[in-house]
Design a protein around this motif. Structure first.
Motif, PDB file in Angstrom:
ATOM      1  N   PHE A 292       0.774  -1.245   0.000  1.00 32.42           N
ATOM      2  CA  PHE A 292       0.000   0.000   0.000  1.00 32.42           C
ATOM      3  C   PHE A 292       0.804   1.292   0.000  1.00 32.42           C
ATOM      4  O   PHE A 292       0.273   2.345  -0.315  1.00 32.42           O
ATOM      5  CB  PHE A 292      -0.967   0.016   1.188  1.00 32.42           C
ATOM      6  CG  PHE A 292      -2.041  -1.029   1.095  1.00 32.42           C
ATOM      7  CD1 PHE A 292      -3.059  -0.890   0.166  1.00 32.42           C
ATOM      8  CD2 PHE A 292      -2.018  -2.148   1.903  1.00 32.42           C
ATOM      9  CE1 PHE A 292      -4.050  -1.865   0.049  1.00 32.42           C
ATOM     10  CE2 PHE A 292      -2.997  -3.128   1.793  1.00 32.42           C
ATOM     11  CZ  PHE A 292      -4.013  -2.981   0.863  1.00 32.42           C
ATOM     12  N   VAL A 293       2.075   1.217   0.407  1.00 27.14           N
ATOM     13  CA  VAL A 293       2.839   2.464   0.486  1.00 27.14           C
ATOM     14  C   VAL A 293       3.187   2.969  -0.907  1.00 27.14           C
ATOM     15  O   VAL A 293       3.556   2.194  -1.787  1.00 27.14           O
ATOM     16  CB  VAL A 293       4.118   2.266   1.332  1.00 27.14           C
ATOM     17  CG1 VAL A 293       5.106   3.401   1.113  1.00 27.14           C
ATOM     18  CG2 VAL A 293       3.746   2.194   2.806  1.00 27.14           C
ATOM     19  N   LYS A 294       3.010   4.258  -1.108  1.00 29.86           N
ATOM     20  CA  LYS A 294       3.395   4.856  -2.385  1.00 29.86           C
ATOM     21  C   LYS A 294       4.530   5.846  -2.140  1.00 29.86           C
ATOM     22  O   LYS A 294       5.686   5.529  -2.335  1.00 29.86           O
ATOM     23  CB  LYS A 294       2.173   5.524  -3.023  1.00 29.86           C
ATOM     24  CG  LYS A 294       2.400   5.868  -4.469  1.00 29.86           C
ATOM     25  CD  LYS A 294       1.147   6.487  -5.071  1.00 29.86           C
ATOM     26  CE  LYS A 294       1.393   6.934  -6.491  1.00 29.86           C
ATOM     27  NZ  LYS A 294       0.285   7.777  -6.966  1.00 29.86           N
TER      28      LYS A 294
ATOM     29  N   ALA B  27      -0.769   3.143  -3.269  1.00 28.08           N
ATOM     30  CA  ALA B  27      -0.086   2.608  -4.455  1.00 28.08           C
ATOM     31  C   ALA B  27      -1.090   1.966  -5.394  1.00 28.08           C
ATOM     32  O   ALA B  27      -1.978   1.232  -4.972  1.00 28.08           O
ATOM     33  CB  ALA B  27       0.961   1.587  -4.020  1.00 28.08           C
TER      34      ALA B  27
END
Lengths: 118, 141
Positions: A40-42, A116
Motif C-alpha cells: 500500500f505504500v506509495k 499505491a
C-alpha cells in the motif's frame, strides 16, 4: 512536518541519525504487517509500527522511507539500528500506542498520502 | 549481443533475520546499472516477497536477476515442499504460514498477490515434494 516535530509530538527518543531530523516529511503509513507496507505504500516517507525486527528496516528501505517510528515501547536491537544507519533511515521510539500516535500526527498535519496503484 | 547482466544469490533458509538481504543488494546493484527508480522499486519489492516466501516455506533457494535492455527478469528457485494449488495460493489472504512468521510481519497471504501486482509477468511452476520456480518480469519502458 519535520522528523523533529514527530519526535516531540510522540515524546519519542531519536535512536540514530540525529543529524537528519530536520528533514521534512509529507505523509505516513501505520502498520504492523510488512506485506501491507509493501502493498500500500506509495510516497509515504514515515512508517509507524509496533513490530521490531530487521525486516521492518528492510521493508522501509525497499519503499524508500526516511523514518521509522516504533510505538508501544518497542525497542530495536543494535543490529537493526546499524542497518537503519547504513540505509539512511531515522529511527524513533515512543511509548505511545499506535492509535493515539497516528491521531496526534494526523491532527498536526501529517497526512496519509495516496495509495499505491501499480 | 543481448547477453543479460546476471546477479546470482543464494538465499539462506535457516535464518529469517537475514531474509531480504539479497533484495536489498539487488536494489543497490540496479541503481549502479542505472535502472529507473520506479522500476527498481517494483523489482525489489517483488523479489523481497519472493525471498521471504523461500525462507519461510522452502528453507531457502537461489535467486537470479537478469537485466535485459527491455526488461528485468527475476527467477527464484527452491527445492521446498511445492505449492499444491497455485490458484488458491494466489488469493489475497490465503496463507499456510506458521504463527511465528505472522509475528514477524509476514504470512498474511499477501506475498504472491504483491509479487503479481508489482510485475508485468509472473509464472509459477511447482511440483509437490520437489520445489517451486517463480519467474517474474518487469518491463523497461
Amino acid at each position: 512536518m519535520t522528523i523533529r516535530t514527530i519526535a516531540e509530538l510522540l515524546n519519542a527518543k531519536v535512536l540514530c541519525l540525529e543529524d537528519k531530523i530536520d528533514f521534512d516529511v509529507k505523509s505516513a503509513f501505520g502498520s504492523d504487517m510488512m506485506s501491507d507496507v509493501l502493498a500500500f505504500v506509495k510516497e509515504q516517507s514515515v512508517l509507524i509500527t509496533g513490530l521490531a525486527n530487521p525486516q521492518v528496516i528492510r521493508t522501509a528501505e525497499m519503499m524508500d522511507m526516511s523514518c521509522v517510528v516504533f510505538v508501544r515501547g518497542k525497542q530495536p536491537t543494535p543490529e537493526m539500528i546499524s542497518l537503519a544507519e547504513e540505509n539512511g533511515i531515522v529511527l524513533l521510539a515512543s511509548n505511545e500506542r499506535m492509535y493515539p500516535a497516528c491521531g496526534k500526527l494526523y491532527q498536526n498535519g501529517l497526512s496519509g498520502g495516496s495509495i499505491a496503484t501499480v | 549481443m543481448n547477453e543479460p547482466i546476471n546477479f546470482h544469490f543464494k538465499v539462506d533458509g535457516s535464518n529469517f533475520i537475514s531474509a531480504g538481504e539479497a533484495s536489498v543488494n539487488v536494489k543497490k546493484l540496479l541503481r549502479q546499472v542505472g535502472i529507473a527508480p520506479d522500476i527498481i522499486k517494483r523489482v525489489s519489492i517483488a523479489m523481497y516477497e519472493g525471498e521471504i516466501n523461500m525462507v519461510i516455506h522452502a528453507n531457502g533457494g537461489t535467486a537470479d536477476v537478469n537485466v535485459y535492455p527491455d526488461k528485468i527478469q527475476i527467477i527464484l528457485e527452491d527445492v521446498g515442499p511445492g505449492i499444491p494449488d497455485i490458484d488458491q495460493a494466489m488469493q489475497e489472504g490465503f496463507s499456510t504460514a506458521q504463527d511465528n512468521v505472522r509475528s514477524l510481519g509476514f504470512g498474511a497471504g499477501m506475498g504472491l498477490p504483491n509479487m503479481k501486482k508489482y510485475t508485468d509477468m509472473m509464472k509459477i511452476e511447482s511440483e509437490v515434494g520437489k520445489g517451486t520456480k517463480v519467474t517474474m518480469e518487469v518491463n523497461i519502458p
